[in-house]
Design a protein around this motif. Structure first.
Motif, PDB file in Angstrom:
ATOM      1  N   ASP A 113      -3.591  70.807  22.441  1.00 57.82           N
ATOM      2  CA  ASP A 113      -2.240  71.224  22.058  1.00 57.82           C
ATOM      3  C   ASP A 113      -1.567  70.199  21.158  1.00 57.82           C
ATOM      4  O   ASP A 113      -1.006  70.544  20.110  1.00 57.82           O
ATOM      5  N   ILE A 114      -1.633  68.932  21.544  1.00 55.46           N
ATOM      6  CA  ILE A 114      -0.954  67.893  20.765  1.00 55.46           C
ATOM      7  C   ILE A 114      -1.608  67.711  19.398  1.00 55.46           C
ATOM      8  O   ILE A 114      -0.924  67.576  18.377  1.00 55.46           O
ATOM      9  N   ASP A 126      -6.998  66.904  28.841  1.00 58.42           N
ATOM     10  CA  ASP A 126      -6.389  68.241  28.814  1.00 58.42           C
ATOM     11  C   ASP A 126      -5.295  68.378  27.762  1.00 58.42           C
ATOM     12  O   ASP A 126      -5.074  69.462  27.215  1.00 58.42           O
ATOM     13  N   TRP A 127      -4.601  67.283  27.473  1.00 62.50           N
ATOM     14  CA  TRP A 127      -3.472  67.346  26.550  1.00 62.50           C
ATOM     15  C   TRP A 127      -3.890  67.384  25.087  1.00 62.50           C
ATOM     16  O   TRP A 127      -3.086  67.736  24.214  1.00 62.50           O
ATOM     17  N   HIS A 146       2.314  57.391  27.683  1.00 63.27           N
ATOM     18  CA  HIS A 146       2.037  58.793  28.007  1.00 63.27           C
ATOM     19  C   HIS A 146       1.704  59.548  26.720  1.00 63.27           C
ATOM     20  O   HIS A 146       2.332  59.308  25.674  1.00 63.27           O
ATOM     21  N   PRO A 147       0.729  60.459  26.767  1.00 65.09           N
ATOM     22  CA  PRO A 147       0.340  61.193  25.555  1.00 65.09           C
ATOM     23  C   PRO A 147       1.481  61.938  24.881  1.00 65.09           C
ATOM     24  O   PRO A 147       1.457  62.148  23.666  1.00 65.09           O
ATOM     25  N   SER A 148       2.478  62.356  25.645  1.00 67.33           N
ATOM     26  CA  SER A 148       3.588  63.112  25.058  1.00 67.33           C
ATOM     27  C   SER A 148       4.297  62.313  23.973  1.00 67.33           C
ATOM     28  O   SER A 148       4.896  62.893  23.062  1.00 67.33           O
TER      29      SER A 148
END
Length: 219
Positions: free
Chosen positions: A94-95, A90-91, A206-208
Motif C-alpha cells: 500500500d505505501i 504487510d505495509w 514506524h512505516p507510516s
C-alpha cells in the motif's frame, strides 16, 4: 507528471523482515555444501552478528571463496535457503503504491542477487523503477556501491534523492554520495542507541512515517 524526487530503499530490514536466525542457518548449510564447517568461523549467534557484513561479497571473500563460479553458487544458494521464503512486510504494497505516484522508487541490496529481491517483492516489484542486487554491484570500480548508477538512470541530483536503510553501512554509503538519509527502527539495527549511532538525517520508528511525509519529511 514529473516526479518529486527519487527514494532508494534498502531491501532486507527495510522492505523485507530481517532474520539473524535464518541467515545464520543459511550460512551453515551453504558452507557445508562447499566443504567448510562454518561453525569453525562463527561458533554461535553472538559471534555471527559481529562477523557478518551486509556486503555479501565481503562475507564470501572471508570464507575464502574467491572463485567467481563459487560466488555465483553461494548467492543462489542463499536465495534458495534464505531469500525465497521472505516476503515483504504487510505495509509495503500500500505505501509503495502511493509513494510511486509522486516519486521514482528504487531498491538496492548488497546482500541479495537481483532475482531474489524481485521474487521476495512479489507484485510490488512492478512499482519500482529500478531493482539492483549484489550481482549488479561492484562491476564498475568507479561505482562499487551501485548508488550513482541508479541516480544517473533517473538523472536526479543528490539533493532530490533519499536513501532509506537499516544499518550503519547503509547510511555511511548514502552519505558518501551526499544523499538525504533515513534509518528504520524495524531492521537488523533496532536498539535506540544503535539507531542514533547511525546518524541518519531522520529516524523512522514506524512505516507510516514514510507514507505520511514521503521524501519531504526526510529532505
Amino acid at each position: 507528471m514529473a516526479k518529486k524526487g527519487l527514494i532508494i530503499f534498502g531491501c532486507d530490514g527495510v522492505l523485507i523482515p530481517f532474520s539473524w536466525e535464518k541467515l545464520f542457518e543459511a550460512f551453515q548449510s551453504i558452507s557445508l555444501e562447499f566443504g567448510i564447517n562454518f561453525l569453525h568461523i562463527c561458533p554461535d549467534m553472538q559471534r555471527f552478528k559481529t562477523w557478518f557484513s551486509h556486503d555479501m561479497q565481503n562475507n564470501i571473500d572471508r570464507i575464502r571463496m574467491k572463485n567467481r563460479e563459487i560466488t555465483y553458487k553461494m548467492n543462489n544458494a542463499l536465495h534458495v535457503i534464505y531469500g525465497h521464503e521472505s516476503e515483504v512486510f504487510d505495509w509495503v504494497p500500500d505505501i509503495v503504491d502511493k509513494l510511486s505516484q509522486a516519486y521514482d522508487l528504487a531498491v538496492l541490496s548488497s546482500s541479495r542477487i537481483t532475482d531474489s529481491v524481485v521474487v521476495s517483492l512479489g507484485k510490488t516489484a512492478k512499482k519500482f523503477n529500478a531493482i539492483v542486487g549484489c550481482d549488479m554491484i561492484g562491476k564498475n570500480r568507479s561505482d562499487p556501491d551501485g548508488l550513482s548508477a541508479i541516480m544517473r538512470q533517473f538523472n536526479v541530483s543528490a539533493i532530490n534523492t533519499v536513501f532509506i536503510g537499516h544499518t550503519i553501512s547503509d547510511i555511511y554509503i548514502a552519505k558518501k554520495y551526499r544523499l538525504s538519509t533515513a534509518a528504520v527502527a524495524w531492521g537488523a539495527t533496532s536498539r535506540p542507541v544503535d539507531i542514533i549511532a547511525m546518524r541518519a538525517d531522520r529516524n523512522l520508528t514506524h512505516p507510516s512515517q514514510i507514507f505520511l511525509f514521503g521524501a519531504d519529511y526526510i529532505l
